[in-house]
Design a protein around this motif. Sequence first.
Motif, PDB file in Angstrom:
ATOM      1  N   PRO A 294       2.441  -1.140 -16.063  1.00 61.22           N
ATOM      2  CA  PRO A 294       1.888  -0.864 -14.463  1.00 61.22           C
ATOM      3  C   PRO A 294       0.623  -1.549 -14.488  1.00 61.22           C
ATOM      4  CG  PRO A 294       2.951   1.125 -15.421  1.00 61.22           C
ATOM      5  CD  PRO A 294       2.877   0.163 -16.631  1.00 61.22           C
TER       6      PRO A 294
ATOM      7  N   VAL B 128       3.294  -4.756 -13.517  1.00 58.89           N
ATOM      8  CA  VAL B 128       4.273  -4.128 -12.432  1.00 58.89           C
ATOM      9  C   VAL B 128       3.356  -3.477 -11.253  1.00 58.89           C
ATOM     10  CG1 VAL B 128       6.172  -2.615 -12.039  1.00 58.89           C
ATOM     11  CG2 VAL B 128       6.142  -3.490 -14.224  1.00 58.89           C
TER      12      VAL B 128
ATOM     13  N   GLU C  15       3.374  -2.151  -7.486  1.00 59.90           N
ATOM     14  CA  GLU C  15       4.341  -1.849  -6.035  1.00 59.90           C
ATOM     15  C   GLU C  15       3.329  -1.643  -4.886  1.00 59.90           C
ATOM     16  OE1 GLU C  15       6.842   2.344  -4.967  1.00 59.90           O
ATOM     17  OE2 GLU C  15       5.838   2.066  -7.001  1.00 59.90           O
TER      18      GLU C  15
ATOM     19  N   THR D 105       2.780  -3.368  -0.445  1.00 56.54           N
ATOM     20  CA  THR D 105       3.395  -4.047   0.828  1.00 56.54           C
ATOM     21  C   THR D 105       2.509  -5.249   1.010  1.00 56.54           C
ATOM     22  OG1 THR D 105       3.918  -1.817   1.739  1.00 56.54           O
ATOM     23  CG2 THR D 105       3.827  -3.548   3.207  1.00 56.54           C
TER      24      THR D 105
ATOM     25  N   THR E  88      -1.273  -2.249  -2.502  1.00 56.38           N
ATOM     26  CA  THR E  88      -0.737  -1.538  -3.542  1.00 56.38           C
ATOM     27  C   THR E  88      -0.445   0.003  -2.927  1.00 56.38           C
ATOM     28  OG1 THR E  88      -2.536  -0.967  -4.812  1.00 56.38           O
ATOM     29  CG2 THR E  88      -1.387  -2.895  -5.432  1.00 56.38           C
ATOM     30  N   THR E  89       0.516   0.692  -3.586  1.00 58.89           N
ATOM     31  CA  THR E  89       0.725   2.026  -3.348  1.00 58.89           C
ATOM     32  C   THR E  89      -0.418   2.923  -3.703  1.00 58.89           C
ATOM     33  OG1 THR E  89       1.847   2.642  -5.252  1.00 58.89           O
ATOM     34  CG2 THR E  89       3.249   2.013  -3.438  1.00 58.89           C
TER      35      THR E  89
ATOM     36  N   ARG F 231       7.932  -1.777   1.435  1.00 56.44           N
ATOM     37  CA  ARG F 231       7.452  -1.472  -0.028  1.00 56.44           C
ATOM     38  C   ARG F 231       8.195  -2.548  -0.888  1.00 56.44           C
ATOM     39  NH1 ARG F 231       6.389   4.368  -2.007  1.00 56.44           N
ATOM     40  NH2 ARG F 231       4.759   4.121  -0.314  1.00 56.44           N
ATOM     41  N   VAL F 232       7.895  -2.893  -1.788  1.00 56.69           N
ATOM     42  CA  VAL F 232       8.407  -3.798  -2.913  1.00 56.69           C
ATOM     43  C   VAL F 232       7.672  -3.418  -4.194  1.00 56.69           C
ATOM     44  CG1 VAL F 232       9.090  -5.794  -1.276  1.00 56.69           C
ATOM     45  CG2 VAL F 232       6.845  -5.862  -2.544  1.00 56.69           C
ATOM     46  N   THR F 233       8.545  -3.776  -5.442  1.00 55.91           N
ATOM     47  CA  THR F 233       8.222  -3.756  -6.641  1.00 55.91           C
ATOM     48  C   THR F 233       8.025  -5.146  -7.337  1.00 55.91           C
ATOM     49  OG1 THR F 233       8.621  -1.362  -6.855  1.00 55.91           O
ATOM     50  CG2 THR F 233       8.317  -2.459  -9.000  1.00 55.91           C
TER      51      THR F 233
ATOM     52  N   GLU G 280       7.065  -7.999 -10.439  1.00 52.63           N
ATOM     53  CA  GLU G 280       6.623  -8.279 -11.774  1.00 52.63           C
ATOM     54  C   GLU G 280       5.856  -9.558 -11.902  1.00 52.63           C
ATOM     55  OE1 GLU G 280       8.388  -9.247 -16.173  1.00 52.63           O
ATOM     56  OE2 GLU G 280       9.218  -7.385 -15.155  1.00 52.63           O
TER      57      GLU G 280
ATOM     58  N   GLU H   7      11.466 -12.414  -8.270  1.00 45.12           N
ATOM     59  CA  GLU H   7      11.014 -11.532  -8.206  1.00 45.12           C
ATOM     60  C   GLU H   7      11.011 -11.408  -6.347  1.00 45.12           C
ATOM     61  OE1 GLU H   7       9.947  -8.720  -9.576  1.00 45.12           O
ATOM     62  OE2 GLU H   7      10.789  -9.721 -11.419  1.00 45.12           O
TER      63      GLU H   7
END
Length: 299
Positions: free
Chosen positions: A57, A78, A80, A82, A110-111, A141-143, A145, A199
């Motif tokens: 992360p 990683v 996470e 928008t 990021t979140t 929202r996306v995650t 790498e 991704e």
Amino acid sequence: MRWKFLLKPGWLALTVVVLVFAALCFTVLAPWQFDRHEERTARNNAVSSSTAASPQPLAELLPGNSAPDGDTEWRRAVIEGTYLPDDEVIARLRTVQGEPAFEVLTPLRTTGGPIVLINRGFVRPANDTGVPDFAAPPQGRVTVEARVRIDENDPSNRDAFADETTGGRLHSYSVDSQVVARATGLDIKPGYYQLEPGEPGVLTALPLPQLEAGPYFSYALQWIAFGAMALLGWLYFTIREARPGGALADSAEAASGDAAEPTTAESAGQQQQGKHPGKQKRKSVAQILAEDDEADALR
């Protein structure tokens, strides 16, 4: 004096050129190639180790507002959050796999709060010059790498711009999070993040660098050899000229020999005298008797 030729202007100039060239080889050119070899080796090791390691992360890999460095570059993170497509910037004048390309840079919130710059990959120019149409990043929202990268440095320190030539889109001359931050007014975390293939939001993923050392180490050895050869060559010719019969000595002797050489008439006379050494000194018997009669008459 045998070593006097070292003070001649031509020889002094040659000595200066040789010493300067050798110094550049040993102190600038060879170390520069050694440094490039070490940089390439460090990069290859980082890419290899990051590929083998599991992604982490972003908050653990680069907590807070910390910037990437040599230990974290190429690591897989990683992230996470928008995408912010309205603040997208196009990096221009790029080359990917030997061909021109544009790279698409899109901020992502990021979140956890920080905004990071995502390099979504590249597109080839349309009509050899313009930016083609490309897919927008996914909404919501996306995650993703992505590989951690250090910001590029533009030597001219140029800011991003938008005008009629860019169709109103922001363009930059480097992939630099702070250039994008100044152009968009966003507070973007230092460094940028290169998306892996497949991704969310990726266009054509940028390839990883080839894991080869390159020719830099051999180039460094060549510069050392060139410097040593220059010094050895100078030493060889110096010793040769200092010995009797050197090229400079030969030319001086030849000049002095030409100055002392007799003229053709003198040489001919000397040769004639050499062939008949007593010819002008001999007298006939009649001449001797006539000289005796003249002497008696005077008495």
